[in-house]
Design an enzyme around this catalytic site. Structure first.
Site, short mmCIF file in Angstrom:
data_model
loop_
_atom_site.label_atom_id
_atom_site.label_comp_id
_atom_site.label_asym_id
_atom_site.label_seq_id
_atom_site.Cartn_x
_atom_site.Cartn_y
_atom_site.Cartn_z
N HIS A 76 -80.32 -0.25 -64.41
CA HIS A 76 -80.56 1.13 -63.95
C HIS A 76 -79.93 0.47 -62.49
O HIS A 76 -79.95 1.39 -61.75
CB HIS A 76 -81.33 1.54 -63.98
N GLU A 105 -73.90 5.48 -76.73
CA GLU A 105 -73.01 5.90 -75.92
C GLU A 105 -71.76 5.09 -76.70
O GLU A 105 -71.13 6.09 -75.98
CB GLU A 105 -72.93 4.44 -74.60
#
Lengths: 382, 331
Positions: free
Chosen positions: B132, B65
């Site tokens: 999540h 990321e």
């Protein structure tokens, strides 16, 4: 260090220039003069900065590249117009090779309003697209991740341009460094990474922060080639850089150049490097990148002692002028602290003043509510 | 007025269309992220993009990321308009350094901006556990230079994403995953859907109490307001912030000065959440107009738990909002 000692003797030579082939063939007398001037300018400018640091004119810290000038200069000189370079803190020579002026560096270190960062950031943290320079930020490794995007734009636009960056052995341990290297390799980006094995990251020896003996081995983890050079030999550095750049430009991807070198001073001006063994410093002082290049230039007839002294005098005079001019320039106006946070000027203007003043909103009713407001509460509370 | 032709569009499709339309109109717009190309994105937002736009503009990256956001910054410096996908917004954490230290400060330090979008699915309710389900806006709230968008409606998801791509600054675009396929609206098939950043909207008008909220909580708050209207006869105004930074303080203050009561609802945990900042601003701007203390209904101050019973306990529910609204109305 054994490897470096052997390479050192090469540079000194015995009357036969070791640089007869490869990209060095393209270097003429003028190039040799330019390389020498850049090396000397790097050192002299840093010495000048040290003087004004001691006079209290530098705002914040001062970071020098003593002993590492050849790696920065050799690499910076190998790049072409249109290429981009992302220097680390000890790569002043590469910036000078790209066209950054001593004025720019003096302004940065003295926080002038005229500086490339407009007084908002220090050292070499400037980005100058016209010169192809991407500045670093203090968290190391991040710059490589950003440089990947510059390289990506070259690839997307099918432009034969190359990116070049530097990392110390210390910086190479960060997560962003690993991520950046992995992505550059995976996407086959036109990047050259110089890994400066300068033995120290702040006060920690590279042997304590990495279980790496041969730093070229790290390239294997990313699936790219590496080459090791004597980082204190400007011509050897130039040659390796030019080859790696040509490889990247041809679309063959990233190369890691390991520069074997040594940080001759502490991390910054405040660091007296008492943790460094004397014998280590003495050994590396014998392998000074500028002195050995001077010897080479004289030995092979490119320069004389007199012509080299002329270069040094010219640099000193230029630095006198630059220092006087920059120190006469003002700090930025205080209110500039709130400019260019956003790309929309109206958002900058809306940044609230936070010292107790309430901004108020135009168009809202400014009168206080009538006294009947709050009666609900009173009646309920009663 | 001629009737506008519309098509039923989900929140997810609205996002896909915004990306497609911007990419078709401007060849400098490109995407990068994990599994967005060949696979078409974890939620299939970018399905078919690789085929339409090619590998130069739909780039599958390593699981990195920081490197994804870094490359977006560099590309933005070079005049491209990157849209970086975080597969789940929780994974923005490894890119924190790149966002707060590089992207957000770039223009300020160097004069060279980083106009890029980082978008990804946020939010709980999908039984996805601690990694999540998060709402990350508060992590970034204290970072000048960033903009943040959290749409609730499909129309706003489309219009704000287009505006974000065109914006000169780094924009974090939070897509609520619970809304992806649950929200369906009639969106115009022709003409540009474009919503400017920084403007809240009144989702439901009312004069008795203001609820300020965003994301999926807009709909829970509206349901709660409907119940209060039906059962108590009070009219609750629901303001959907849409953009979190720059925050539309003006719209909030105007509403609170009219209703005299404020309830802030968000899905992120309470401590250090957006509700605290909104409370402070309203106290500065509308204290004299308040007839009751400001109240907050938020998630509890824990990680997002996994089991349905735990997650339902964690999340603010319609009942919590109704009860806080009644307390405020009775104050």
């Amino acid at each position: 260090m054994q490897v470096t000692r052997e390479r050192r003797s090469l540079a000194r030579g015995s009357g036969i220039s070791p640089y007869q082939d490869g990209h060095l063939k393209t270097l003429d007398r003028r190039d040799m003069r330019s390389l020498y001037r850049l090396l000397w300018l790097t050192r002299a400018l840093e010495e000048r900065l040290e003087i004004i640091f001691k006079q209290g004119q530098v705002v914040g810290g001062l970071y020098r590249s003593l002993g590492q000038e050849a790696t920065a200069v050799g690499c910076g000189y190998a790049l072409s117009a249109g290429d981009w370079i992302a220097p680390s803190i000890r790569d002043l020579g590469a910036l000078l090779a790209r066209g950054i002026e001593p004025h720019d560096i003096l302004r940065q270190y003295t926080a002038r309003g005229t500086s490339l960062c407009a007084g908002k950031d220090n050292t070499n943290h400037f980005t100058v697209p016209e010169l192809g320079i991407l500045g670093p930020i203090s968290p190391l490794g991040t710059q490589l991740c950003v440089l990947n995007g510059v390289a990506l734009s070259f690839r997307t636009r099918r432009e034969p341009r190359v990116c070049f960056t530097f990392q110390g052995d210390g910086a190479s341990r960060t997560g962003t460094s690993h991520e950046g290297l992995a992505m550059a390799a995976a996407l086959n980006l036109p990047i050259v990474v110089v890994l400066q094995h300068n033995r120290w990251s702040f006060g920690t020896p590279s042997t304590a922060e990495a279980a790496v003996e041969n730093w070229a081995d790290v390239a294997g983890a990313y699936g790219v080639p590496a080459v090791t050079v004597d980082g204190n030999d400007v011509l050897q550095v130039y040659d390796a850089a030019a080859q790696a750049i040509a490889r990247a430009r041809a679309g063959d991807g990233m190369t890691i150049i390991v520069s074997e070198t040594y940080r001759m001073l502490g991390h910054a001006q405040h660091d007296a490097q008492r943790y460094v063994p004397d014998e280590e410093l003495i050994a590396w002082r014998d392998h000074d990148p500028i002195r050995s290049f001077e010897t080479y230039l004289v030995e092979f007839g490119f320069e004389s002692e007199t012509s080299l002294a002329e270069v040094r005098a010219e640099v000193a005079a230029a630095l006198d002028v630059a220092t006087d001019e920059v120190l006469a320039e003002p700090y930025p106006a205080p209110g500039e602290a709130r400019s260019r946070v956003y790309g929309n000027a109206e958002l900058d203007a809306a940044i609230p003043w936070t010292r107790g003043e309430v901004p108020g909103y135009e168009g809202l009713v400014t009168a206080r509510p009538s006294a009947t407001r709050g009666t609900t509460r009173q009646s309920q509370g009663a | 007025m001629a009737s506008v032709e519309t098509r039923e569009t989900t929140y997810l499709t609205a996002i896909r269309e915004a990306l497609q339309e911007e990419m078709r109109a401007d060849e400098t717009v490109f995407m990068l992220g994990e599994d967005i190309g060949v696979y078409g994105g974890a939620f299939k937002v970018t399905e078919g993009f690789l085929e339409e736009f090619g590998p130069d503009r739909v780039i599958d990256t390593p699981i990195s990321e920081a490197a994804i956001v870094g490359a977006a910054i560099g590309a933005a410096h070079m005049g491209l308009k990157p849209v970086a996908e975080m597969q789940f917004i929780d994974f923005i954490a490894p890119a924190f350094d790149m966002i707060v230290n590089f992207a957000a400060k770039s223009r300020y330090r160097t004069g060279i901006g980083a106009g890029l979008v980082i978008r990804g699915p946020c939010g709980a309710g999908a039984r996805s556990g601690p990694f999540h389900s998060q709402s990350v806006e508060s992590y970034f709230a204290n970072v000048p230079g960033l903009k943040m968008v959290a749409p609730a409606r499909a129309y706003d998801a489309k219009g704000l994403l287009r505006a974000s791509i065109r914006d000169p600054d780094p924009v974090l675009f939070f897509e609520h995953k619970f809304l992806y396929r649950r929200i369906k609206e009639e969106l115009p098939t022709e003409g540009e859907v474009l919503v400017p950043l920084g403007e809240a909207r009144t989702h439901r008008p009312g004069n008795d109490l203001t609820i300020v909220t965003y994301g999926a909580m807009v709909f829970k708050s509206a349901d709660a307001a409907d119940r209060v209207a039906a059962e108590d006869g009070s009219e609750v105004e629901v303001i959907d912030l849409r953009t979190l930074r720059p925050l539309d303080t003006k719209t909030i203050v105007e509403s609170v000065r009219r209703t005299g009561r404020l309830l802030i609802v968000h899905e992120a945990p309470r401590f250090g959440g957006f509700a605290g900042e909104i409370t402070a601003q309203v106290c500065e701007e509308a204290f004299e107009w308040l007839d009751a203390p400001i109240r907050r209904v938020t998630a509890i101050d824990t990680p997002v738990p996994y089991a349905p019973t735990l997650e339902d306990y964690y999340l603010p529910g319609e009942e919590d909002i109704v009860s806080a609204a009644r307390w405020l109305l009775a104050y």
